[in-house]
Design an enzyme around this catalytic site. Structure first.
Site, short mmCIF file in Angstrom:
data_model
loop_
_atom_site.label_atom_id
_atom_site.label_comp_id
_atom_site.label_asym_id
_atom_site.label_seq_id
_atom_site.Cartn_x
_atom_site.Cartn_y
_atom_site.Cartn_z
N ILE A 55 -34.99 -7.66 -14.40
CA ILE A 55 -35.19 -9.11 -13.59
C ILE A 55 -34.12 -9.86 -12.75
CG2 ILE A 55 -37.09 -9.87 -14.73
CD1 ILE A 55 -38.61 -9.46 -11.22
N VAL B 45 -40.45 -10.86 -20.04
CA VAL B 45 -40.10 -10.60 -19.04
C VAL B 45 -40.03 -12.84 -18.55
CG1 VAL B 45 -42.11 -10.36 -17.31
CG2 VAL B 45 -39.60 -10.12 -16.38
N ASP B 46 -41.06 -13.01 -19.36
CA ASP B 46 -41.06 -14.93 -19.15
C ASP B 46 -40.21 -15.07 -20.48
OD1 ASP B 46 -42.85 -16.45 -18.32
OD2 ASP B 46 -43.85 -16.11 -19.60
N SER C 112 -48.27 -6.92 -16.51
CA SER C 112 -49.54 -6.98 -16.95
C SER C 112 -49.38 -5.89 -18.62
CB SER C 112 -50.86 -6.60 -16.54
OG SER C 112 -51.55 -8.22 -16.46
N THR C 113 -48.37 -4.92 -17.96
CA THR C 113 -47.95 -3.23 -18.17
C THR C 113 -47.08 -3.91 -19.90
OG1 THR C 113 -45.93 -3.09 -17.24
CG2 THR C 113 -47.80 -2.24 -16.47
N GLY C 114 -46.92 -5.13 -20.54
CA GLY C 114 -46.05 -5.24 -21.21
C GLY C 114 -46.76 -5.47 -22.53
#
Ligand code: AR6
Length: 195
Positions: free
Chosen positions: A40, A62-63, A146-148
């Site tokens: 991303i 991802v953060d 939320s999927t990690g």
């Protein structure tokens, strides 16, 4: 490859490019929802969404990738925002990212599915899209929120993501395109089935 039948060849191409451009969606959504496999932080869109925590910490997943790519300016701006409640969305500039904006949202942790997780995840998408509209953002990319670390099942999360985005785009035309960016093959497959 030349020996493959037409349809097998097409499937092969989809597989290879890992990009679905929304070409066979209904008229009002055609080409407005894309699913890709990728990173991303590399997306050339007006805004990317960050799946963060209540402290906008930039700590993992991802953060952390977004903070790494954006540079220290992002961290400084996040520190001024007084956190992000679960389901809420906050916006910052994109700094060194190709995207002009970052919309941060804190997704719910999966607790078995009976603690309002669905509703809370739906709220993340709604609040990000509403904020995007307020900033005249035309193109926006979402990760699989939320999927990690937060453990939300991918197939369930992708169904919520797709239905929220579809409903939102069908109700108003200001946002031109939503890109679902899947880091893993597993998520890409889930989104292709849900979109
Ligand atoms: N591009 C796109 N997607 C990515 C990337 C990337 N560069 N990196 C990871 N993903 P997670 P969460 C996918 O764990 O579950 C952080 O520590 C990843 O494969 O990043 O919402 C925050 O600070 C997965 O599909 O976010 C919070 O504490 C998706 O992004 C917490 O994690 C989300 O995985 C938030 O957990």
């Amino acid at each position: 490859r030349r020996s493959m039948s037409q349809s097998t060849y097409h499937d092969y191409q989809v597989q290879r490019s890992q990009r679905y451009r929304g070409q066979n969606l209904p008229d009002d959504l055609r080409g407005r929802i894309e699913v890709i496999q990728g990173d991303i932080t590399k997306q050339r869109v007006d805004a990317i969404v960050n799946a963060t925590d209540n402290y906008l910490s930039g700590s993992g997943g991802v953060d952390a990738a977004i903070h790494r790519a954006a540079g220290s300016g992002l961290k400084k701006e996040c520190e001024q925002l007084h956190g992000c409640k679960t389901g809420e969305a906050k916006i910052t500039r994109g700094y060194n990212l190709p995207a002009r904006w970052v919309i941060h949202t804190a997704g719910p942790a999966w607790q078995g599915g009976h603690q309002g997780e669905d509703r809370m995840l739906a709220l993340c998408y709604q609040n990000c899209l509403t904020l995007a509209e307020q900033y005249s953002i035309k193109t926006i990319a979402f990760p699989a929120i939320s999927t990690g670390f937060l453990g939300f099942p991918s197939d369930w999360a992708s169904r919520i993501a797709c239905s929220q985005v579809r409903t939102f785009l069908q109700r108003n035309s200001a946002i031109e395109k939503v890109v679902f960016v899947c880091f893993q093959q597993r998520d890409f497959d889930c989104y292709l089935n849900s979109v």
